[in-house]
Motif scaffolding. Sequence first.
Motif, mmCIF file in Angstrom:
data_model
loop_
_atom_site.group_PDB
_atom_site.id
_atom_site.type_symbol
_atom_site.label_atom_id
_atom_site.label_comp_id
_atom_site.label_asym_id
_atom_site.label_seq_id
_atom_site.Cartn_x
_atom_site.Cartn_y
_atom_site.Cartn_z
ATOM 1 N N LYS A 102 1.059 15.248 12.976
ATOM 2 C CA LYS A 102 1.965 15.432 14.289
ATOM 3 C C LYS A 102 2.354 14.109 14.349
ATOM 4 C CE LYS A 102 -0.211 19.100 16.540
ATOM 5 N NZ LYS A 102 -0.912 19.666 17.954
ATOM 6 N N THR A 103 1.862 12.916 14.030
ATOM 7 C CA THR A 103 2.240 11.522 14.204
ATOM 8 C C THR A 103 2.499 10.897 13.078
ATOM 9 O OG1 THR A 103 -0.431 11.018 14.032
ATOM 10 C CG2 THR A 103 0.569 11.557 16.248
ATOM 11 N N GLY A 104 2.486 11.305 11.894
ATOM 12 C CA GLY A 104 2.858 10.366 10.561
ATOM 13 C C GLY A 104 2.264 11.280 9.476
ATOM 14 N N PHE A 105 2.300 10.261 8.274
ATOM 15 C CA PHE A 105 1.908 10.854 6.907
ATOM 16 C C PHE A 105 1.734 9.396 6.102
ATOM 17 C CE2 PHE A 105 6.284 10.252 6.766
ATOM 18 C CZ PHE A 105 6.708 9.719 5.606
ATOM 19 N N ARG A 106 1.066 9.774 5.165
ATOM 20 C CA ARG A 106 1.254 8.618 3.847
ATOM 21 C C ARG A 106 1.886 8.737 2.907
ATOM 22 N NH1 ARG A 106 -4.760 6.416 3.687
ATOM 23 N NH2 ARG A 106 -4.565 7.013 1.408
ATOM 24 N N MET A 107 2.551 7.802 2.142
ATOM 25 C CA MET A 107 3.313 7.738 1.342
ATOM 26 C C MET A 107 2.871 7.029 -0.034
ATOM 27 S SD MET A 107 6.018 8.597 -0.592
ATOM 28 C CE MET A 107 7.402 9.337 0.646
ATOM 29 N N LYS A 108 2.423 7.592 -1.184
ATOM 30 C CA LYS A 108 1.710 7.024 -2.427
ATOM 31 C C LYS A 108 2.877 6.787 -3.477
ATOM 32 C CE LYS A 108 -2.188 7.357 -5.236
ATOM 33 N NZ LYS A 108 -3.399 8.310 -5.582
ATOM 34 N N LEU A 109 2.934 5.621 -3.842
ATOM 35 C CA LEU A 109 3.735 5.375 -5.363
ATOM 36 C C LEU A 109 2.878 4.834 -6.313
ATOM 37 C CD1 LEU A 109 6.522 3.202 -3.409
ATOM 38 C CD2 LEU A 109 6.941 5.292 -4.524
ATOM 39 N N THR A 110 2.935 5.442 -7.451
ATOM 40 C CA THR A 110 1.936 5.033 -8.509
ATOM 41 C C THR A 110 2.928 4.866 -9.700
ATOM 42 O OG1 THR A 110 0.383 6.513 -7.547
ATOM 43 C CG2 THR A 110 -0.006 5.772 -9.839
ATOM 44 N N SER A 111 2.651 3.822 -10.723
ATOM 45 C CA SER A 111 3.074 3.747 -11.978
ATOM 46 C C SER A 111 1.783 3.516 -12.861
ATOM 47 C CB SER A 111 3.904 2.425 -12.065
ATOM 48 O OG SER A 111 4.415 2.244 -13.313
ATOM 49 N N TYR A 112 1.872 3.985 -14.134
ATOM 50 C CA TYR A 112 0.682 3.939 -14.742
ATOM 51 C C TYR A 112 0.852 3.584 -16.247
ATOM 52 C CZ TYR A 112 2.396 8.553 -15.725
ATOM 53 O OH TYR A 112 3.135 9.822 -16.252
ATOM 54 N N ASP A 113 -0.010 3.344 -17.030
ATOM 55 C CA ASP A 113 -0.060 3.125 -18.595
ATOM 56 C C ASP A 113 0.536 1.442 -18.655
ATOM 57 O OD1 ASP A 113 -1.473 5.132 -19.564
ATOM 58 O OD2 ASP A 113 0.288 6.169 -20.153
ATOM 59 N N ASP A 114 1.575 1.240 -19.420
ATOM 60 C CA ASP A 114 2.011 0.288 -19.651
ATOM 61 C C ASP A 114 3.351 0.087 -18.971
ATOM 62 O OD1 ASP A 114 3.725 2.132 -21.169
ATOM 63 O OD2 ASP A 114 4.021 0.706 -22.869
ATOM 64 N N SER A 115 3.661 0.954 -17.958
ATOM 65 C CA SER A 115 5.150 0.622 -17.344
ATOM 66 C C SER A 115 4.871 -0.568 -16.301
ATOM 67 C CB SER A 115 5.234 1.742 -16.021
ATOM 68 O OG SER A 115 5.305 3.109 -17.038
ATOM 69 N N LYS A 116 5.990 -1.142 -16.236
ATOM 70 C CA LYS A 116 6.196 -2.444 -15.554
ATOM 71 C C LYS A 116 7.410 -2.079 -14.235
ATOM 72 C CE LYS A 116 5.047 -6.227 -18.535
ATOM 73 N NZ LYS A 116 5.541 -7.520 -19.160
ATOM 74 N N LEU A 117 6.929 -1.636 -13.171
ATOM 75 C CA LEU A 117 7.626 -1.157 -12.144
ATOM 76 C C LEU A 117 7.730 -2.237 -11.100
ATOM 77 C CD1 LEU A 117 9.238 1.063 -10.787
ATOM 78 C CD2 LEU A 117 7.001 1.806 -9.848
ATOM 79 N N TYR A 118 8.789 -2.819 -11.045
ATOM 80 C CA TYR A 118 9.014 -3.951 -10.022
ATOM 81 C C TYR A 118 9.200 -3.473 -8.636
ATOM 82 C CZ TYR A 118 9.855 -6.864 -13.956
ATOM 83 O OH TYR A 118 9.803 -7.600 -15.348
ATOM 84 N N GLY A 119 9.904 -2.267 -8.366
ATOM 85 C CA GLY A 119 10.048 -1.836 -7.080
ATOM 86 C C GLY A 119 10.555 -0.276 -6.999
ATOM 87 N N ALA A 120 10.524 -0.003 -5.907
ATOM 88 C CA ALA A 120 10.832 1.575 -5.587
ATOM 89 C C ALA A 120 11.353 1.613 -4.103
ATOM 90 C CB ALA A 120 9.980 2.716 -6.103
ATOM 91 N N LYS A 121 12.054 2.533 -3.768
ATOM 92 C CA LYS A 121 12.706 2.893 -2.689
ATOM 93 C C LYS A 121 12.870 4.366 -2.239
ATOM 94 C CE LYS A 121 15.382 -1.421 -1.839
ATOM 95 N NZ LYS A 121 16.672 -1.845 -1.499
ATOM 96 N N ILE A 122 12.211 4.932 -1.162
ATOM 97 C CA ILE A 122 12.224 6.222 -1.087
ATOM 98 C C ILE A 122 12.647 6.683 0.322
ATOM 99 C CG2 ILE A 122 10.430 8.424 -0.879
ATOM 100 C CD1 ILE A 122 8.600 6.672 -3.052
ATOM 101 N N ASN A 123 13.580 7.488 0.502
ATOM 102 C CA ASN A 123 14.180 8.006 1.670
ATOM 103 C C ASN A 123 13.006 9.422 2.153
ATOM 104 O OD1 ASN A 123 16.042 6.296 2.542
ATOM 105 N ND2 ASN A 123 17.822 7.697 1.808
ATOM 106 N N TRP A 124 12.835 9.319 3.320
ATOM 107 C CA TRP A 124 11.948 10.607 3.772
ATOM 108 C C TRP A 124 12.652 11.120 5.019
ATOM 109 C CZ3 TRP A 124 10.194 10.260 8.455
ATOM 110 C CH2 TRP A 124 9.970 8.610 9.314
ATOM 111 N N MET A 125 12.338 12.591 5.365
ATOM 112 C CA MET A 125 12.778 13.029 6.389
ATOM 113 C C MET A 125 11.687 13.989 6.843
ATOM 114 S SD MET A 125 16.306 15.305 7.584
ATOM 115 C CE MET A 125 17.306 13.819 7.759
ATOM 116 N N ALA A 126 11.300 14.056 8.215
ATOM 117 C CA ALA A 126 10.576 15.022 8.781
ATOM 118 C C ALA A 126 11.155 15.939 9.804
ATOM 119 C CB ALA A 126 9.324 14.172 9.344
ATOM 120 N N CYS A 127 10.804 17.091 9.731
ATOM 121 C CA CYS A 127 11.507 18.141 10.565
ATOM 122 C C CYS A 127 10.685 19.115 11.157
ATOM 123 C CB CYS A 127 12.798 18.677 10.046
ATOM 124 S SG CYS A 127 14.133 17.450 9.808
ATOM 125 N N GLY A 128 10.774 19.196 12.402
ATOM 126 C CA GLY A 128 9.920 20.340 12.865
ATOM 127 C C GLY A 128 9.922 20.439 14.530
#
Length: 129
Positions: A102-128
Amino acid sequence: MEQLYDMKPKIETMKTKIKDMEAHIAAQKEQIETLQNRKTMKCESGVVVKYANPPPSWPYIQSVQFKSHFEERPTVTYGLYFLDSDRSTNLRVITEITDVTKTGFRMKLTSYDDSKLYGAKINWMACGK
């Protein structure tokens, strides 16, 4: 007397129309009462961002707290809208939302193997409620 007999079908038709109108009014009153008694739905949105050069270590986990808590656990939807990676490697990204309360959540971003990930942005929306 003939005039009264002539009026009888018209009166019966009007009685039927009145009953139909009364039923319609009762249904409208029920809809209004339902709308007045329901709890209002609210939505809240935000962005989770991780960006660095050289590439940061993954996974990245961010706790998100809602500005005001929900009465019930909300539904959270999200979308990845920005991704920056090294073009010489494969692109592998996993995004997931966990621990929704009811108060929040956790967002997890993962990259794996030989990937070189510099950055990511994620929009979220909570409704209830």
